[in-house]
Structure formats: structure tokens, C-alpha cells
Design a protein around this motif. Structure first.
Motif, PDB file in Angstrom:
ATOM      1  N   LYS A 180     -13.074 -14.324  -7.651  1.00  0.00           N
ATOM      2  CA  LYS A 180     -13.448 -13.478  -8.662  1.00  0.00           C
ATOM      3  C   LYS A 180     -13.887 -12.082  -7.713  1.00  0.00           C
ATOM      4  O   LYS A 180     -13.426 -11.089  -8.404  1.00  0.00           O
ATOM      5  CB  LYS A 180     -14.577 -14.083  -9.365  1.00  0.00           C
ATOM      6  N   ASP A 181     -14.714 -12.294  -6.781  1.00  0.00           N
ATOM      7  CA  ASP A 181     -15.231 -10.762  -6.054  1.00  0.00           C
ATOM      8  C   ASP A 181     -13.664 -10.302  -5.424  1.00  0.00           C
ATOM      9  O   ASP A 181     -13.671  -8.993  -5.545  1.00  0.00           O
ATOM     10  CB  ASP A 181     -15.963 -11.248  -5.177  1.00  0.00           C
ATOM     11  N   MET A 189     -22.558  -7.022  -0.563  1.00  0.00           N
ATOM     12  CA  MET A 189     -23.338  -6.101   0.012  1.00  0.00           C
ATOM     13  C   MET A 189     -22.268  -4.851   0.268  1.00  0.00           C
ATOM     14  O   MET A 189     -23.053  -3.573   0.187  1.00  0.00           O
ATOM     15  CB  MET A 189     -23.970  -6.635   1.353  1.00  0.00           C
ATOM     16  N   ILE A 190     -21.324  -4.966   0.274  1.00  0.00           N
ATOM     17  CA  ILE A 190     -20.282  -3.787   0.582  1.00  0.00           C
ATOM     18  C   ILE A 190     -20.114  -2.870  -0.734  1.00  0.00           C
ATOM     19  O   ILE A 190     -19.671  -3.595  -1.767  1.00  0.00           O
ATOM     20  CB  ILE A 190     -19.075  -4.235   1.164  1.00  0.00           C
ATOM     21  N   PRO A 191     -20.287  -1.889  -0.930  1.00  0.00           N
ATOM     22  CA  PRO A 191     -20.019  -1.004  -2.048  1.00  0.00           C
ATOM     23  C   PRO A 191     -18.452  -1.211  -2.433  1.00  0.00           C
ATOM     24  O   PRO A 191     -17.683  -1.522  -1.710  1.00  0.00           O
ATOM     25  CB  PRO A 191     -20.023   0.630  -1.567  1.00  0.00           C
ATOM     26  N   GLU A 192     -18.322  -1.380  -3.989  1.00  0.00           N
ATOM     27  CA  GLU A 192     -17.206  -1.733  -4.580  1.00  0.00           C
ATOM     28  C   GLU A 192     -16.149  -0.845  -4.277  1.00  0.00           C
ATOM     29  O   GLU A 192     -14.847  -1.357  -4.432  1.00  0.00           O
ATOM     30  CB  GLU A 192     -17.357  -1.818  -5.981  1.00  0.00           C
ATOM     31  N   ASP A 193     -16.427   0.526  -3.655  1.00  0.00           N
ATOM     32  CA  ASP A 193     -15.358   1.430  -3.753  1.00  0.00           C
ATOM     33  C   ASP A 193     -14.739   1.329  -2.151  1.00  0.00           C
ATOM     34  O   ASP A 193     -14.110   2.166  -1.756  1.00  0.00           O
ATOM     35  CB  ASP A 193     -15.701   2.891  -3.784  1.00  0.00           C
ATOM     36  N   ARG A 216     -12.335  -6.396  -6.645  1.00  0.00           N
ATOM     37  CA  ARG A 216     -12.153  -5.426  -5.701  1.00  0.00           C
ATOM     38  C   ARG A 216     -10.690  -4.717  -5.689  1.00  0.00           C
ATOM     39  O   ARG A 216     -10.427  -3.659  -5.794  1.00  0.00           O
ATOM     40  CB  ARG A 216     -12.690  -5.697  -4.571  1.00  0.00           C
ATOM     41  N   GLN A 217      -9.760  -5.681  -5.882  1.00  0.00           N
ATOM     42  CA  GLN A 217      -8.271  -5.607  -5.780  1.00  0.00           C
ATOM     43  C   GLN A 217      -8.062  -4.707  -7.010  1.00  0.00           C
ATOM     44  O   GLN A 217      -7.131  -3.674  -6.902  1.00  0.00           O
ATOM     45  CB  GLN A 217      -7.538  -6.614  -5.728  1.00  0.00           C
ATOM     46  N   LYS A 218      -8.557  -5.039  -8.174  1.00  0.00           N
ATOM     47  CA  LYS A 218      -8.208  -4.356  -9.531  1.00  0.00           C
ATOM     48  C   LYS A 218      -8.814  -2.966  -9.530  1.00  0.00           C
ATOM     49  O   LYS A 218      -8.201  -2.126  -9.835  1.00  0.00           O
ATOM     50  CB  LYS A 218      -8.987  -5.207 -10.607  1.00  0.00           C
ATOM     51  N   ASN A 219     -10.386  -2.811  -8.838  1.00  0.00           N
ATOM     52  CA  ASN A 219     -10.733  -1.532  -8.972  1.00  0.00           C
ATOM     53  C   ASN A 219     -10.097  -0.710  -7.714  1.00  0.00           C
ATOM     54  O   ASN A 219     -10.047   0.735  -8.048  1.00  0.00           O
ATOM     55  CB  ASN A 219     -12.130  -1.616  -8.567  1.00  0.00           C
ATOM     56  N   VAL A 244      -8.689  -6.128   0.126  1.00  0.00           N
ATOM     57  CA  VAL A 244      -9.247  -7.112   0.706  1.00  0.00           C
ATOM     58  C   VAL A 244      -8.372  -8.044   1.675  1.00  0.00           C
ATOM     59  O   VAL A 244      -7.163  -8.503   0.901  1.00  0.00           O
ATOM     60  CB  VAL A 244     -10.113  -8.397  -0.278  1.00  0.00           C
ATOM     61  N   ARG A 245      -8.415  -7.973   2.866  1.00  0.00           N
ATOM     62  CA  ARG A 245      -7.472  -8.572   4.068  1.00  0.00           C
ATOM     63  C   ARG A 245      -8.138  -9.560   4.620  1.00  0.00           C
ATOM     64  O   ARG A 245      -9.653  -9.465   5.057  1.00  0.00           O
ATOM     65  CB  ARG A 245      -7.032  -7.508   4.976  1.00  0.00           C
ATOM     66  N   ILE A 246      -7.834 -10.451   5.048  1.00  0.00           N
ATOM     67  CA  ILE A 246      -8.457 -11.816   5.811  1.00  0.00           C
ATOM     68  C   ILE A 246      -7.676 -12.053   7.082  1.00  0.00           C
ATOM     69  O   ILE A 246      -6.191 -12.080   7.012  1.00  0.00           O
ATOM     70  CB  ILE A 246      -8.506 -13.044   4.912  1.00  0.00           C
TER      71      ILE A 246
END
Length: 220
Positions: free
Chosen positions: A40-41, A1-5, A45-48, A54-56
Motif C-alpha cells: 500500500k505504501d 519516515m521519508i516525506p511523501e514527495d 508513493r508511486q501514484k503521487n 520506489v526502487r528495491i
């Protein structure tokens, strides 16, 4: 749901879930389809964006954190939905999943041609390699294809067919070059094919062919 940028910070009160995601990202192996999708998600996002896109992080449960309290309510509601097809309530728990995996592994061990539970006098590395090649997992490239990681399909040794455990242990011509003495998993489980006497000036000795075969494979 969060934009890819956008960058993402994921907060969870489950240290086990966080550890599972981090381990999957580190090893490239996912136990479930849901975890595979998460990986995969995250990679997309890391590639883009960048590696820290992405942090956890862990948060303590039931201390009033709004998002975490809402997630807890939704999880409980989902567990109470039950299984309408079977007319019974089904609650999925970490212990229940472990029990299901244990049951499946027990069923898999009953299949003909997988050792049938016999104990062999191999060292730990030989046993691990045997299981890896028997299941197509471990050091093989096969699991990478399951996770849709961009890797060549061809065997690294002969360049023919996918590099599965069956191909490497039973088909690949490289196996013949290093002394493979079996053609099926049943042959591989045959005690009579495991050993041979080797004459040596310092004294004859018995060679374990399966252990020797795996020792000669380049698993790097």
C-alpha cells in the motif's frame, strides 16, 4: 519516515525478501499484514510521484554497508527479545514461518467439507479451480478486497453479493445456468454428484460435472 514527495531506494541483503515484495506487487497478493502495508505504501508513493518512485535493490551482507549493518543488528536484537507472555524466547525465521504455514494448511484440510484429502481424477486446471473457488482466492476478485484494491464488490456475473468462492460455486444464478449440481461444499465433495452418463452417437461416456462446471466459467 521519508516525506511523501521523495523517491526511495530500498537496499536489502535478503534476496528472498526482495523476491517476496516484487512478487506481491506483480500478482497483487500478500501473505502477511506487514507485506500488505508495504504494498500500500509503495503504490501510494508511486501514484503521487511516478512508477519509479520506489526502487528495491540487493546488497551483499556484512561488507561494511552502514545502513545494512545497522539493520542486521536491529533484527538480531528483536529476535532476542523473546515472548514475555509465554516466558520463553521466540526467534522468527524463514524456516519457522514455513513450518507454521504447513501446520496451518494441515489443520485446514481436516475441516469437513473441503475434500477431506480425497484424490480425484481431475486434470490440474480443474483441481486448481476447485481450490480457488473453495477458498475464495486465485482467479476470484475476492483477494483484491482483502488488499484494499479499488474494485467493485458485486459479482461480475449476477451483480449481487461479493464475488467469493462460496457465492460463485454455491449461490450465483450463473452457476445454475451452466449446470451446477450442488448446494453446499459437502454436496460438492460427494462422489455420487461428480459424474453422470451422457449418451452420444459415437458412444456413451461419463462426464465429470465439477470439472465441466469450472471449465465453463470465464476466469479472465
Amino acid at each position: 519516515m521519508i516525506p511523501e514527495d521523495h523517491k526511495i531506494l530500498l537496499l536489502s541483503d535478503s534476496q528472498a525478501a526482495i523476491a517476496a515484495v516484487r512478487k506481491a506487487g506483480r500478482t497483487g497478493r500478500a501473505r502477511t499484514a506487514e507485506l500488505k502495508k508495504v504494498m500500500k505504501d509503495v503504490r501510494k508513493r508511486q501514484k503521487n510521484l511516478r512508477p519509479d518512485a520506489v526502487r528495491i535493490a540487493w546488497v551483499k551482507a556484512h561488507v561494511g554497508t552502514r545502513g545494512n549493518e545497522k539493520a542486521d543488528q536491529m533484527a538480531k536484537a528483536g529476535a532476542e527479545l523473546g515472548d514475555e507472555d509465554e516466558g520463553m524466547q521466540k526467534v522468527i525465521t524463514e524456516r519457522g514461518l514455513r513450518q507454521e504455514w504447513k501446520r496451518r494448511r494441515a489443520e485446514e484440510r481436516k475441516v469437513k467439507g473441503t475434500g477431506m484429502g480425497r484424490v480425484v481424477k481431475w486434470n490440474c486446471k480443474a483441481r486448481v479451480n476447485y481450490v480457488h473457488y473453495h477458498t475464495g482466492k486465485g482467479n476470484l476478485q475476492a483477494w483484491r478486497h482483502v488488499l484494499d484494491i479499488d474494485q467493485p464488490d458485486e459479482c461480475r456475473k449476477c451483480g449481487r453479493y461479493a464475488e467469493t468462492g462460496r457465492h460463485v460455486a454455491l449461490v450465483c444464478i450463473h452457476g445454475e445456468e451452466i449446470g451446477r449440481k450442488w448446494g453446499t461444499w459437502e454436496d460438492m465433495d460427494d462422489l455420487e454428484r461428480w459424474r453422470k452418463r451422457v449418451k452420444d452417437p459415437d458412444g456413451d461416456y461419463e462426464l465429470d460435472l465439477v470439472e465441466e462446471f469450472f471449465a465453463n466459467l470465464d476466469l479472465t
